[in-house]
Motif scaffolding. Structure first.
Motif: not given
Length: 524
Positions: A148, A183, A185, A417-418, A421, A443, A448-450
């Protein structure tokens, strides 16, 4: 020499471990006086000559790892150690703690998350260095092993929020942050007894929020959002690496619950009884700690036969008792309850945050049952037993153990990851008449995902219908998958995110539909 020392003042009290670490980090020359000209305390100078010693033994017992620590003592050291174990995913099955005379020796028997010895080189190295205050930046072995932001030492702005719980509050807070370019995180949310605490780590275009005017405006708006009278708690800090969400949430929730306690307990509720083992008067409830605490717990999160069916079966009301001995001035706090992960962390955090010093302790976990005994003294004031303080301590200890178990349907969401989101997802849950009683968001920097974990109840207080939750998730492009397949499915690019319902062994009174009896409770 006497003339030189005439205007040097000794520090009035022992500083906490966190303050000591910060002051030493700014004292590059290792001088014996602080920036303000005060002579440093003996313990600080002692630690420079004799730094903490940590011994790890995997030969003592094949079923666990034995960790022995000895060092000059200061408030907060025990919390630092136990927090480190917790964030490494280790379980403490047995511990012996002793810290008289300004020095402590603690022995822990720990296992990894799978119940085996700790053999990971990364975890062993992290344990060895957990009290080393001279490591900085990339040198510090990270507790987090899941790649992370914590692991990659990303600098973020952390918002600590606390106040009155309100339906849809999480959606409102994340929407405000997102519309102001923040954003999210990582995030963690706790609710308990009509109070709520958030810890959110955010960035602004990949950097911490540096616009002072924006931060001040957000602080004012969030303070009103957290409390209709504008008295919500809003702390904003810049943090590099590990945010320690649970530690921050403990502090925030304790302050909220202390405020509730002060409002409703202006008179002592403890009654003196004779403790034959100590040979003197001791403070405890007339019947039990649980019965005394019942009035305080008579709020929406209080347990009852009707409400308990919506919790995990791991939840139980602990038996907390407090006795006192005039021979050595200790308060003896005894806790008996079901064993679980993070139990030791929850109890030592509460003692430290309420300014009680632990001098001795025995921690045992046997066949699913936990027994903890703490020999403590108030850090400030006289060691004699204060009935109201003892009642308050018992109530706060019980709350710290119980609030780990939120009610609701447990939903796991994995997404690419956006930006925005979390705000989008919580808004759909809010519009769908669903309330979040607990949340944890991470995150993952590598892929690049959450990942999001929510505990969801119906906004009316009734248990949610799975179909209703599924419909809300699908509304923004979600796709229901099997447990464990969320990451693979979301990363395939076939849909915006995937979700699953994690299996919980519910009480037979609720089978996952909305036909069970409803109850009123606070949620975000």
């Amino acid at each position: 020499m006497n003339l030189l020392l005439r205007n040097v003042h000794k520090s009035p009290s022992l500083i906490a471990f966190s303050d000591y670490r910060e002051s030493e980090a700014h004292n590059d020359l290792q001088t014996s006086v602080s920036d303000s000209g005060e002579l440093l305390e003996y313990e600080t100078l002692e630690l420079r000559v004799h730094p903490p010693n940590i011994d790890i033994d995997n030969e003592y017992d094949p079923s666990c790892t034995l960790i022995t620590l000895d060092s000059a003592n200061r408030p907060g050291t025990l919390v630092e150690v136990v927090q480190h174990f917790t964030e490494l995913g280790l379980n403490v099955r047995r511990a012996r703690i002793s810290s008289d005379g300004g020095w402590f020796v603690d022995v822990f028997e720990v296992t990894d998350s799978d119940g085996s010895q700790v053999t990971s080189n990364r975890k062993l190295a992290s344990i060895k260095q957990m009290l080393n205050i001279h490591l900085c930046g990339q040198e510090v072995p990270a507790c987090n092993a899941d790649e992370t932001d914590d692991q990659h030492r990303i600098v973020t702005t952390v918002f600590e929020l606390a106040g009155e719980d309100q339906s849809g509050l999480l959606a409102d807070v994340t929407h405000l942050l997102t519309t102001n370019g923040c954003d999210v995180r990582s995030a963690a949310v706790w609710t308990f007894k009509n109070r709520v605490a958030f810890v959110l780590s955010v960035t602004d275009k990949g950097q911490p929020v540096r616009d002072g005017i924006k931060l001040q405006r957000l602080k004012q708006l969030l303070r009103t959002m957290m409390d209709k009278h504008g008295n919500g708690v809003v702390n904003i800090k810049t943090v590099q690496g590990e945010v320690h969400h649970d530690r921050r949430l403990h502090v925030l929730m304790l302050r909220e619950e202390e405020m509730q306690w002060e409002q409703g307990h202006s008179k002592p509720r403890y009654h003196m009884r004779w403790n034959s083992s100590l040979g003197e008067a001791a403070a405890s409830p007339t019947d039990s700690a649980g019965s005394m605490h019942a009035e305080y717990m008579n709020l929406p999160d209080a347990d009852s036969d009707q409400l308990s069916i919506f919790r995990s079966p791991k939840h139980s009301r602990p038996d907390v008792s407090i006795t006192h001995s005039s021979m050595n001035g200790y308060w003896l706090v005894t806790i008996k309850c079901k064993d679980r992960t993070k139990l030791l962390f929850d109890t030592v955090c509460t003692l430290a945050d309420m300014d009680y010093d632990v001098f001795h302790a025995t921690i045992d976990s046997i066949k699913g049952a936990a027994m903890q005994e703490y020999y403590i003294r108030p850090r400030l004031g006289k060691p004699e037993l204060d009935e109201l303080k003892a009642a308050k301590l018992a109530a706060m200890m019980e709350s710290s153990i119980q609030r780990r178990f939120p009610r609701g349907l447990k939903v796991h969401v994995h997404s690419v990851d956006r930006f925005g989101c979390l705000a989008a997802l919580t808004d759909v849950l809010k519009q769908g008449g669903l309330a979040v009683t607990r949340a944890k968001v991470k995150t993952f920097a590598v892929n690049q995902s959450s990942g999001h974990t929510f505990y969801v109840m119906d906004a009316t207080g009734a248990p949610p219908d799975k179909d209703k939750v599924e419909q809300a998730c699908k509304q923004i492009g979600g796709h229901l998958v099997e447990v464990g397949e969320e990451a693979r499915s979301a990363s395939s690019g076939q849909h915006r995110f995937s979700f699953s319902f994690l299996n919980r062994q519910w009480h037979k009174g609720w089978n996952g539909d909305s036909s069970s009896p409803s109850s009123s409770h606070g949620s975000v």
